[in-house]
Design a protein around this motif. Structure first.
Motif, short mmCIF file in Angstrom:
data_model
loop_
_atom_site.label_atom_id
_atom_site.label_comp_id
_atom_site.label_asym_id
_atom_site.label_seq_id
_atom_site.Cartn_x
_atom_site.Cartn_y
_atom_site.Cartn_z
N GLY A 127 26.60 43.79 53.30
CA GLY A 127 27.77 44.62 53.41
C GLY A 127 28.75 45.02 52.13
O GLY A 127 28.57 44.50 51.32
N VAL A 130 35.38 45.64 52.41
CA VAL A 130 36.46 46.47 52.70
C VAL A 130 37.74 45.88 52.50
O VAL A 130 38.63 46.73 52.10
CB VAL A 130 36.21 47.10 54.22
N THR A 138 36.55 41.43 55.92
CA THR A 138 35.84 42.62 56.76
C THR A 138 34.85 43.43 55.90
O THR A 138 35.22 43.54 54.74
CB THR A 138 37.19 43.39 56.86
N SER A 140 31.55 46.33 55.70
CA SER A 140 31.12 47.61 56.20
C SER A 140 29.59 47.18 56.05
O SER A 140 29.16 47.27 54.91
CB SER A 140 31.53 48.68 55.50
N ILE A 148 25.84 52.65 54.12
CA ILE A 148 26.68 52.13 54.97
C ILE A 148 26.01 52.56 56.31
O ILE A 148 25.56 53.70 56.66
CB ILE A 148 28.20 52.88 55.07
N THR A 152 30.99 47.54 61.36
CA THR A 152 32.08 46.90 60.78
C THR A 152 31.77 45.22 61.31
O THR A 152 31.92 45.10 62.23
CB THR A 152 33.32 47.38 61.04
#
Length: 281
Positions: A127, A130, A138, A140, A148, A152
């Protein structure tokens, strides 16, 4: 007057100032070390040896700074350790996960394996980074093309202590892409290699020079050999029927999957029937 001066010199303020000075000196020495080891003349002359010296001197500076700080606070640390040892043991046991999260964040802040905005793979999850706070990381979620997906993912920072981290943007705008294909022994190896190299070279031609300059800059800063921008083909026997063929090339990060598909499709147009024979056999 003398007693007041002694109290001041042995007080917490002086310890704090001394610790701050030690940290500042360590940062300056490490900066000078990096500039010296990565200077163009030295980087070209002693690339491999320079990298070893850079890491060695950096670790010596860090160890020395930590030792000085421990010496500055030795009396305070000893007193606190004796009086709070039992309480600290109970606290550690009851807040183990919290401590691991904070420790994970500390390790992240010190080593910076990735930054906000990088595409990473962590514990099997891929990912876009973020946010990284004191307790959580965190992401995404993204697919193979770094697009994307809309999901999340929040992970505790404790995973940073044990997880294998792959930073897809660690090399910057370009990466080494690969295409892996099964090729029967009946296919002429030299002819197939020539076709694969010509196909991949033609597709990667628009960014060939930019990617080479990019990796040369990275190699100079990290004191490592930069990969060539030439397409390479590697053969690996699988069984009595076929090889695994890996085609390697330099490609922009966001185009990895698209370029890999283009290379496979063009090779398949010329060798489709022969490659399909692998599945029929």
């Amino acid at each position: 007057m003398i007693s007041s001066l002694n109290q001041f010199l042995g007080g917490e303020l002086v310890r704090i100032i001394s610790s701050a000075l030690v940290i500042v000196v360590a940062i300056i020495l490490n900066h000078l070390n990096v500039r010296y080891q990565t200077s163009p003349a030295r980087a070209q002359a002693k690339r491999g040896q320079g990298r070893q010296q850079l890491v060695l001197i950096k670790n010596v500076i860090i160890l020395s700074a930590v030792s000085f700080i421990v010496m500055i606070w030795a009396t305070k640390i000893a007193g606190v350790a004796i009086s709070l040892s039992a309480f600290a043991m109970a606290l550690v046991l009851s807040t183990k996960e919290l401590i691991m999260c904070i420790t994970g964040y500390t390790m992240f802040a010190m080593s910076r394996p990735f930054n906000v905005g990088d595409h990473v793979a962590l514990s099997g999850i891929q990912g876009l980074v973020v946010d990284v706070d004191l307790l959580n990381l965190t992401l995404s979620e993204t697919n193979g093309s770094h697009q994307i997906t809309g999901k999340t993912i929040i992970l505790p920072n404790s995973v940073l202590l044990t997880a294998v981290i792959t930073n897809h943007l660690g090399l910057g705008a370009f990466v080494v892409g690969t295409v892996r294909m099964a090729v029967p022994y009946a296919v002429n190896r030299q002819a197939f290699s020539d076709i694969a190299i010509a196909t991949a070279t033609q597709i990667c031609e628009p960014w060939a020079n930019d990617s080479q300059r990019h990796f040369q800059r990275l190699g100079s800063r990290a004191l490592l050999e930069a990969p060539s921008n030439k397409v390479e083909v590697f053969w690996e026997p699988v069984d009595t029927k076929q090889h695994w063929v890996e085609i390697r090339f330099l490609v922009p990060v966001a185009q990895q999957e698209h370029v890999a598909q283009l290379i496979q499709n063009q090779i398949w147009e010329q060798y489709g029937e022969e490659l399909a024979a692998v599945n029929k056999a």
